[in-house]
Design a protein around this motif. Structure first.
Motif, PDB file in Angstrom:
ATOM      1  N   ASP A  38      51.469  33.160  19.196  1.00  0.00           N
ATOM      2  CA  ASP A  38      51.511  33.519  17.776  1.00  0.00           C
ATOM      3  C   ASP A  38      51.008  32.326  16.992  1.00  0.00           C
ATOM      4  OD1 ASP A  38      52.616  36.020  18.127  1.00  0.00           O
ATOM      5  OD2 ASP A  38      54.679  35.337  17.819  1.00  0.00           O
ATOM      6  N   ILE A  39      50.091  32.581  16.073  1.00  0.00           N
ATOM      7  CA  ILE A  39      49.595  31.528  15.189  1.00  0.00           C
ATOM      8  C   ILE A  39      49.836  31.998  13.761  1.00  0.00           C
ATOM      9  CG2 ILE A  39      47.624  30.144  14.452  1.00  0.00           C
ATOM     10  CD1 ILE A  39      46.368  30.667  17.198  1.00  0.00           C
ATOM     11  N   TYR A  40      50.676  31.291  13.045  1.00  0.00           N
ATOM     12  CA  TYR A  40      50.952  31.598  11.651  1.00  0.00           C
ATOM     13  C   TYR A  40      50.062  30.701  10.804  1.00  0.00           C
ATOM     14  CZ  TYR A  40      55.017  33.720  13.794  1.00  0.00           C
ATOM     15  OH  TYR A  40      55.831  34.491  14.589  1.00  0.00           O
ATOM     16  N   PHE A  41      49.314  31.316   9.879  1.00  0.00           N
ATOM     17  CA  PHE A  41      48.382  30.523   9.075  1.00  0.00           C
ATOM     18  C   PHE A  41      48.248  31.100   7.680  1.00  0.00           C
ATOM     19  CE2 PHE A  41      45.860  33.850  10.996  1.00  0.00           C
ATOM     20  CZ  PHE A  41      44.951  34.223  10.014  1.00  0.00           C
ATOM     21  N   SER A  42      47.709  30.290   6.781  1.00  0.00           N
ATOM     22  CA  SER A  42      47.380  30.755   5.436  1.00  0.00           C
ATOM     23  C   SER A  42      45.891  30.516   5.226  1.00  0.00           C
ATOM     24  CB  SER A  42      48.198  30.014   4.378  1.00  0.00           C
ATOM     25  OG  SER A  42      47.917  28.636   4.416  1.00  0.00           O
ATOM     26  N   SER A  43      45.243  31.478   4.556  1.00  0.00           N
ATOM     27  CA  SER A  43      43.806  31.374   4.295  1.00  0.00           C
ATOM     28  C   SER A  43      43.424  32.359   3.209  1.00  0.00           C
ATOM     29  CB  SER A  43      42.994  31.662   5.560  1.00  0.00           C
ATOM     30  OG  SER A  43      43.069  33.033   5.883  1.00  0.00           O
ATOM     31  N   ASP A  44      42.175  32.276   2.782  1.00  0.00           N
ATOM     32  CA  ASP A  44      41.642  33.280   1.869  1.00  0.00           C
ATOM     33  C   ASP A  44      41.478  34.592   2.624  1.00  0.00           C
ATOM     34  OD1 ASP A  44      41.469  31.465  -0.207  1.00  0.00           O
ATOM     35  OD2 ASP A  44      39.413  30.898   0.275  1.00  0.00           O
ATOM     36  N   ARG A  53      35.811  38.890  13.738  1.00  0.00           N
ATOM     37  CA  ARG A  53      34.514  38.846  14.421  1.00  0.00           C
ATOM     38  C   ARG A  53      34.584  37.891  15.617  1.00  0.00           C
ATOM     39  NH1 ARG A  53      31.637  36.771  10.600  1.00  0.00           N
ATOM     40  NH2 ARG A  53      31.880  38.630   9.343  1.00  0.00           N
ATOM     41  N   PHE A  54      35.228  36.738  15.419  1.00  0.00           N
ATOM     42  CA  PHE A  54      35.397  35.772  16.511  1.00  0.00           C
ATOM     43  C   PHE A  54      36.200  36.382  17.649  1.00  0.00           C
ATOM     44  CE2 PHE A  54      37.833  32.464  18.644  1.00  0.00           C
ATOM     45  CZ  PHE A  54      36.831  31.587  19.025  1.00  0.00           C
ATOM     46  N   TYR A  55      37.301  37.066  17.309  1.00  0.00           N
ATOM     47  CA  TYR A  55      38.128  37.699  18.334  1.00  0.00           C
ATOM     48  C   TYR A  55      37.340  38.743  19.120  1.00  0.00           C
ATOM     49  CZ  TYR A  55      42.464  35.759  16.327  1.00  0.00           C
ATOM     50  OH  TYR A  55      43.461  34.943  15.888  1.00  0.00           O
ATOM     51  N   ASN A  56      36.576  39.571  18.422  1.00  0.00           N
ATOM     52  CA  ASN A  56      35.809  40.631  19.079  1.00  0.00           C
ATOM     53  C   ASN A  56      34.708  40.089  19.981  1.00  0.00           C
ATOM     54  OD1 ASN A  56      37.170  42.903  18.092  1.00  0.00           O
ATOM     55  ND2 ASN A  56      36.073  42.764  16.160  1.00  0.00           N
ATOM     56  N   GLU A  57      34.108  38.966  19.614  1.00  0.00           N
ATOM     57  CA  GLU A  57      33.011  38.397  20.396  1.00  0.00           C
ATOM     58  C   GLU A  57      33.496  37.544  21.563  1.00  0.00           C
ATOM     59  OE1 GLU A  57      30.674  36.331  17.513  1.00  0.00           O
ATOM     60  OE2 GLU A  57      29.859  38.180  16.659  1.00  0.00           O
ATOM     61  N   SER A  58      34.751  37.137  21.546  1.00  0.00           N
ATOM     62  CA  SER A  58      35.291  36.271  22.592  1.00  0.00           C
ATOM     63  C   SER A  58      35.599  37.073  23.853  1.00  0.00           C
ATOM     64  CB  SER A  58      36.563  35.583  22.108  1.00  0.00           C
ATOM     65  OG  SER A  58      37.127  34.823  23.143  1.00  0.00           O
ATOM     66  N   GLU A  59      35.131  36.593  24.980  1.00  0.00           N
ATOM     67  CA  GLU A  59      35.414  37.237  26.264  1.00  0.00           C
ATOM     68  C   GLU A  59      36.837  36.954  26.734  1.00  0.00           C
ATOM     69  OE1 GLU A  59      32.494  35.896  29.031  1.00  0.00           O
ATOM     70  OE2 GLU A  59      30.844  36.869  27.976  1.00  0.00           O
ATOM     71  N   ASN A  60      37.464  35.907  26.211  1.00  0.00           N
ATOM     72  CA  ASN A  60      38.789  35.496  26.667  1.00  0.00           C
ATOM     73  C   ASN A  60      39.927  36.201  25.945  1.00  0.00           C
ATOM     74  OD1 ASN A  60      37.679  33.635  28.466  1.00  0.00           O
ATOM     75  ND2 ASN A  60      37.499  32.105  26.862  1.00  0.00           N
ATOM     76  N   ILE A  61      39.629  36.919  24.870  1.00  0.00           N
ATOM     77  CA  ILE A  61      40.663  37.600  24.100  1.00  0.00           C
ATOM     78  C   ILE A  61      40.564  39.091  24.389  1.00  0.00           C
ATOM     79  CG2 ILE A  61      41.532  38.116  21.800  1.00  0.00           C
ATOM     80  CD1 ILE A  61      40.390  35.397  20.927  1.00  0.00           C
ATOM     81  N   ILE A  62      41.636  39.650  24.980  1.00  0.00           N
ATOM     82  CA  ILE A  62      41.581  41.071  25.326  1.00  0.00           C
ATOM     83  C   ILE A  62      42.323  41.926  24.309  1.00  0.00           C
ATOM     84  CG2 ILE A  62      41.189  40.718  27.781  1.00  0.00           C
ATOM     85  CD1 ILE A  62      44.172  41.162  28.243  1.00  0.00           C
ATOM     86  N   LYS A  63      43.307  41.394  23.623  1.00  0.00           N
ATOM     87  CA  LYS A  63      44.055  42.102  22.589  1.00  0.00           C
ATOM     88  C   LYS A  63      44.466  41.105  21.522  1.00  0.00           C
ATOM     89  CE  LYS A  63      45.564  46.314  23.301  1.00  0.00           C
ATOM     90  NZ  LYS A  63      45.076  47.458  22.578  1.00  0.00           N
ATOM     91  N   TYR A  64      44.555  41.583  20.271  1.00  0.00           N
ATOM     92  CA  TYR A  64      45.016  40.736  19.188  1.00  0.00           C
ATOM     93  C   TYR A  64      45.567  41.592  18.073  1.00  0.00           C
ATOM     94  CZ  TYR A  64      40.566  42.073  17.155  1.00  0.00           C
ATOM     95  OH  TYR A  64      39.510  42.799  16.682  1.00  0.00           O
ATOM     96  N   ILE A  65      46.396  40.985  17.266  1.00  0.00           N
ATOM     97  CA  ILE A  65      46.925  41.624  16.058  1.00  0.00           C
ATOM     98  C   ILE A  65      46.880  40.586  14.953  1.00  0.00           C
ATOM     99  CG2 ILE A  65      48.960  42.616  14.942  1.00  0.00           C
ATOM    100  CD1 ILE A  65      49.905  43.537  17.687  1.00  0.00           C
ATOM    101  N   VAL A  66      46.367  40.982  13.800  1.00  0.00           N
ATOM    102  CA  VAL A  66      46.398  40.128  12.611  1.00  0.00           C
ATOM    103  C   VAL A  66      47.190  40.902  11.572  1.00  0.00           C
ATOM    104  CG1 VAL A  66      45.043  39.027  10.802  1.00  0.00           C
ATOM    105  CG2 VAL A  66      44.152  39.113  13.138  1.00  0.00           C
ATOM    106  N   SER A  67      48.253  40.281  11.069  1.00  0.00           N
ATOM    107  CA  SER A  67      49.085  40.951  10.084  1.00  0.00           C
ATOM    108  C   SER A  67      49.426  39.994   8.941  1.00  0.00           C
ATOM    109  CB  SER A  67      50.378  41.489  10.716  1.00  0.00           C
ATOM    110  OG  SER A  67      51.123  40.444  11.266  1.00  0.00           O
ATOM    111  N   LYS A  68      49.759  40.572   7.809  1.00  0.00           N
ATOM    112  CA  LYS A  68      50.112  39.786   6.629  1.00  0.00           C
ATOM    113  C   LYS A  68      51.628  39.662   6.541  1.00  0.00           C
ATOM    114  CE  LYS A  68      49.811  39.728   1.641  1.00  0.00           C
ATOM    115  NZ  LYS A  68      49.420  40.450   0.442  1.00  0.00           N
ATOM    116  N   ARG A  69      52.072  38.456   6.273  1.00  0.00           N
ATOM    117  CA  ARG A  69      53.509  38.213   6.085  1.00  0.00           C
ATOM    118  C   ARG A  69      53.756  37.833   4.637  1.00  0.00           C
ATOM    119  NH1 ARG A  69      56.140  34.554  10.577  1.00  0.00           N
ATOM    120  NH2 ARG A  69      57.816  34.905   9.137  1.00  0.00           N
ATOM    121  N   ASP A  70      54.867  38.261   4.114  1.00  0.00           N
ATOM    122  CA  ASP A  70      55.233  37.906   2.732  1.00  0.00           C
ATOM    123  C   ASP A  70      56.008  36.618   2.693  1.00  0.00           C
ATOM    124  OD1 ASP A  70      54.015  40.130   1.666  1.00  0.00           O
ATOM    125  OD2 ASP A  70      55.808  41.357   1.918  1.00  0.00           O
TER     126      ASP A  70
END
Length: 70
Positions: A38-44, A53-70
């Motif tokens: 799990d990587i918690y981060f803040s960004s635009d 796009r990076f996740y989709n192009e990476s051969e090493n990442i088979i599943k991912y979830i990106v969610s917004k936290r309040d």
């Protein structure tokens, strides 16, 4: 580490939790195990498209979830 570097270029990593190698709940692309983190981060909001796009192009990442936290 590449993901953390990409996030730090466009935002800030707040915290990370690395669970290590675990058995997947179901096989994904013929994989039965995967490295969980799990990587918690803040960004635009616009950065999310670049990250996905990076996740989709990476051969090493088979599943991912990106969610917004309040």
């Amino acid at each position: 580490q590449k993901i953390k570097d990409l996030i730090n270029e466009n935002g800030k990593v707040v915290a990370t939790e690395e669970w290590g190698m675990r058995k997947l709940a179901f096989p994904v692309q013929k994989f039965n195990e995967g490295y969980y983190a799990d990587i918690y981060f803040s960004s635009d909001f616009e950065f999310i498209d670049e990250l996905l796009r990076f996740y989709n192009e990476s051969e090493n990442i088979i599943k991912y979830i990106v969610s917004k936290r309040d």
